[in-house]
Design an enzyme around this catalytic site. Structure first.
Site, PDB file in Angstrom:
ATOM      1  N   HIS A   1     -10.083   1.119   0.801  1.00  0.00           N
ATOM      2  CA  HIS A   1      -9.916  -0.036   1.491  1.00  0.00           C
ATOM      3  C   HIS A   1     -11.079  -0.232   2.614  1.00  0.00           C
ATOM      4  O   HIS A   1     -10.800  -0.767   3.876  1.00  0.00           O
ATOM      5  CB  HIS A   1      -8.477  -0.100   2.361  1.00  0.00           C
TER       6      HIS A   1
ATOM      7  N   GLU B   1     -11.459  -4.240  -3.407  1.00  0.00           N
ATOM      8  CA  GLU B   1     -10.650  -3.209  -3.834  1.00  0.00           C
ATOM      9  C   GLU B   1     -10.163  -2.934  -5.165  1.00  0.00           C
ATOM     10  O   GLU B   1      -9.529  -3.772  -6.080  1.00  0.00           O
ATOM     11  CB  GLU B   1      -9.141  -3.062  -3.092  1.00  0.00           C
TER      12      GLU B   1
ATOM     13  N   HIS C   1       0.752  -1.313   0.153  1.00  0.00           N
ATOM     14  CA  HIS C   1      -0.170   0.065  -0.059  1.00  0.00           C
ATOM     15  C   HIS C   1       1.038   1.270  -0.010  1.00  0.00           C
ATOM     16  O   HIS C   1       0.574   2.195   0.623  1.00  0.00           O
ATOM     17  CB  HIS C   1      -0.932  -0.083   1.014  1.00  0.00           C
TER      18      HIS C   1
END
Length: 350
Positions: free
Chosen positions: A176, A315, A106
């Site tokens: 998320h 996602e 991420h």
């Protein structure tokens, strides 16, 4: 339509603002300047009763703990995994944070765990912005990202991402949020129905890093081409799934044309009658059911805890580690050219 601004709390002495958009049906979304995140999303069941369909917390601080799963937060510059925390553009190698094992997860978390600027953009939209200077966390380019959230009267939450950079660079933004359409405090998502409009998945190794191989879904425990319960096969052994963790996998959507919106997934809860469609113009979607979360955790919003398999994250994304696989569909951010992508969460009842 209306927007209400309030203070959610403080983080390191700075106020975290909360913007709540409410539509004509009473449905609402509360958006915080921390990580430009979704703190609450209240949608009606088949009887019109509103319930909060996303997991999260009652105060800002827990949102900044990566072990609690990036709840509802925007992820940037690059969502998901980058193998060996490095990639190359035009022969130049860039090294990114090793914030999980030997790889980057991420983007290192900077976009998720910091405060964004926010402004109202009409009576049903809020736009958030975040700036990252050239080479911060190893990524090239002075990088500006905006995320505009719009809540419509048809109960659609629309996320419009916009990125600009003065150098050629990479971007793979996503949200998320973890969804639980039952809105029940102790219910997992294993009884939720799910359909994912994909024919292949990205094969992974023991660290769930892509190998570069695209494999057929048909006949595997990952196959959601026909709607069925998440819990039906979640514990079946499979090469791309870690034992006891369950789904944390990228699906290669039928529509691989970047920039063309298509339905990616449908999540539904039979008892409440809530249904959510996910639409995206990106080629992939990650299904993650919180298998890494604490089974006995007690954090959350009120009685609704952030624990093992309590929510399903869907996602929208480029495939994980696309920057290191030339056979994966991908689009670089070109200098001074705006890169855009749109995700929609469309809610209804049945």
């Amino acid at each position: 339509m209306s927007i209400k601004k309030s203070v959610f709390g403080k983080l390191d002495g700075k106020e975290v603002e909360l913007y709540t958009i409410t539509n004509k049906n009473g449905a609402s979304v509360s958006l915080m300047t921390l990580g430009a995140g979704i703190q609450s999303l209240k949608m009606p069941d088949r009887n019109g009763v509103l319930g909060d369909v996303v997991l999260g917390f009652d105060e800002p601080k827990p949102y900044t703990n990566p072990d609690l799963g990036y709840q509802g937060l925007i992820v940037g510059r690059y969502a998901n995994r980058i193998r060996d925390a490095k990639f190359s553009i035009d022969g130049v190698t860039y090294n990114t944070p090793k914030n999980q094992g030997s790889w980057t997860l991420h983007g290192g978390g900077r976009f998720s765990f910091n405060l964004w600027k926010a402004q109202e953009a009409g009576d049903n939209s809020v736009e958030f912005s975040f700036f990252s200077p050239d080479m911060e966390d190893g990524f090239p380019g002075n990088f500006n990202m905006k995320v505009k959230y719009t809540l419509t009267d048809s109960n659609t939450l629309r996320l419009e991402y916009s990125v600009k950079s003065d150098k050629k660079t990479v971007a793979n933004p996503t949200n998320h949020a973890y969804f639980n359409l039952s809105c029940k405090a102790n219910e997992t998502v294993e009884n939720h129905l799910l359909q994912i409009n994909a024919d292949k998945f990205t094969q992974t190794d023991g660290d769930q890093l892509p190998t570069g191989e695209l494999c057929e879904l048909k006949g595997t425990m990952l196959d959601f081409s026909k709607m069925h319960k998440i819990g039906d096969r979640i514990d079946e052994p499979f090469s791309a799934v870690i034992d006891s963790i369950g789904y944390d996998n990228n699906y290669c959507l039928y529509n691989k044309e970047i920039g063309k919106s298509a339905q990616a997934a449908i999540l539904a809860d039979e008892e409440s009658g809530r249904k959510m469609e996910v639409w995206t113009d990106l080629p992939g979607i990650q299904l993650y059911c919180g298998g890494w979360l604490d089974k006995d955790g007690d954090l959350g919003k009120g009685e609704s805890k952030v624990t093992y398999r309590r929510g399903a994250a869907l996602e929208t994304q480029f495939y994980p580690d696309s920057v290191n696989h030339s056979n994966f569909p991908f689009k670089y951010v070109e200098p001074n050219e705006e890169f855009k992508t749109v995700t929609e969460f469309r809610f209804s009842t049945f």
